[in-house]
Scaffold this motif. Structure first.
Motif, PDB file in Angstrom:
ATOM      1  N   THR A   1      49.950  30.254  39.654  1.00  0.00           N
ATOM      2  CA  THR A   1      48.595  29.715  39.729  1.00  0.00           C
ATOM      3  C   THR A   1      48.603  28.493  40.644  1.00  0.00           C
ATOM      4  O   THR A   1      49.636  27.853  40.832  1.00  0.00           O
TER       5      THR A   1
ATOM      6  N   ASN B   1      43.429  27.380  38.452  1.00  0.00           N
ATOM      7  CA  ASN B   1      43.756  28.789  38.660  1.00  0.00           C
ATOM      8  C   ASN B   1      43.007  29.365  39.858  1.00  0.00           C
ATOM      9  O   ASN B   1      42.291  30.360  39.751  1.00  0.00           O
TER      10      ASN B   1
ATOM     11  N   ASN C   1      43.082  32.920  40.536  1.00  0.00           N
ATOM     12  CA  ASN C   1      42.421  33.742  39.522  1.00  0.00           C
ATOM     13  C   ASN C   1      43.402  34.722  38.878  1.00  0.00           C
ATOM     14  O   ASN C   1      43.065  35.877  38.588  1.00  0.00           O
TER      15      ASN C   1
ATOM     16  N   SER D   1      45.717  36.614  36.267  1.00  0.00           N
ATOM     17  CA  SER D   1      45.642  37.024  34.865  1.00  0.00           C
ATOM     18  C   SER D   1      47.026  36.778  34.285  1.00  0.00           C
ATOM     19  O   SER D   1      47.997  37.430  34.671  1.00  0.00           O
TER      20      SER D   1
ATOM     21  N   GLY E   1      40.570  32.213  33.582  1.00  0.00           N
ATOM     22  CA  GLY E   1      40.554  32.540  35.001  1.00  0.00           C
ATOM     23  C   GLY E   1      40.154  31.316  35.811  1.00  0.00           C
ATOM     24  O   GLY E   1      40.164  30.186  35.323  1.00  0.00           O
ATOM     25  N   ARG E   2      39.780  31.543  37.053  1.00  0.00           N
ATOM     26  CA  ARG E   2      39.381  30.446  37.936  1.00  0.00           C
ATOM     27  C   ARG E   2      38.260  29.637  37.281  1.00  0.00           C
ATOM     28  O   ARG E   2      37.307  30.197  36.752  1.00  0.00           O
ATOM     29  N   SER E   3      38.412  28.320  37.300  1.00  0.00           N
ATOM     30  CA  SER E   3      37.380  27.467  36.709  1.00  0.00           C
ATOM     31  C   SER E   3      37.293  26.146  37.459  1.00  0.00           C
ATOM     32  O   SER E   3      38.249  25.735  38.130  1.00  0.00           O
TER      33      SER E   3
END
Length: 143
Positions: free
Chosen positions: A88, A109, A112, A114, A132-134
């Motif tokens: 990540t 992340n 993205n 998993s 996930g991506r944030s």
């Protein structure tokens, strides 16, 4: 009741490239063994990825701070993880408005990916997935 034996080895390095830029990295090996008192003695806990990596580059100048950080793991037991490895990237940017006041933006992340940091798989999906991506935008005031 069970006993746990956790062994960890870590190597870290931080280097200043210039007055503003620095890089840092680390490698951690983790081995966790548990004795469930079933007569089989200590066995490896496969809920923990044994190889963990971190690498980052930082920028600090005047009122600005920025960091790009990579985290990953490998060697996970495929019976507890969907994939045996992950990577990540996180990014943060901060501006110090005043001595006690700063604003910031963070992205987690970016790949993205998993992944999970704790083992657990059910029907091919993680039982304890990481987000996930944030993105996060905020301010901080210290008094």
């Amino acid at each position: 009741l069970h006993l746990c034996d956790r062994r960890q080895r870590q190597m870290c390095k931080e280097t200043e490239l210039t007055d503003e830029f620095s890089i840092n990295g680390s490698y951690t090996y983790v081995k966790v063994e548990e004795d469930n008192k079933d007569g089989n003695g200590f066995k490896r806990d496969t809920n923990v990825s044994p190889n963990q990596y971190k690498i980052g580059i930082s920028f600090n100048k005047d009122k600005w701070d920025a960091e790009l950080y990579g985290r990953g793991a490998s060697g996970a037991d495929k019976s507890k993880y969907v994939d045996s490895k992950y990577l990540t990237l996180d990014f943060s940017l901060q501006y110090k408005v005043q001595k006690d006041y700063k604003i910031y933006a963070k992205a987690y992340n970016l790949t993205n990916a998993s992944y999970a940091e704790t083992g657990g798989v059910s029907n091919g999906k993680y039982s304890f997935p990481m987000p996930g991506r944030s993105f996060l935008i905020g301010m901080e005031y210290a008094f």
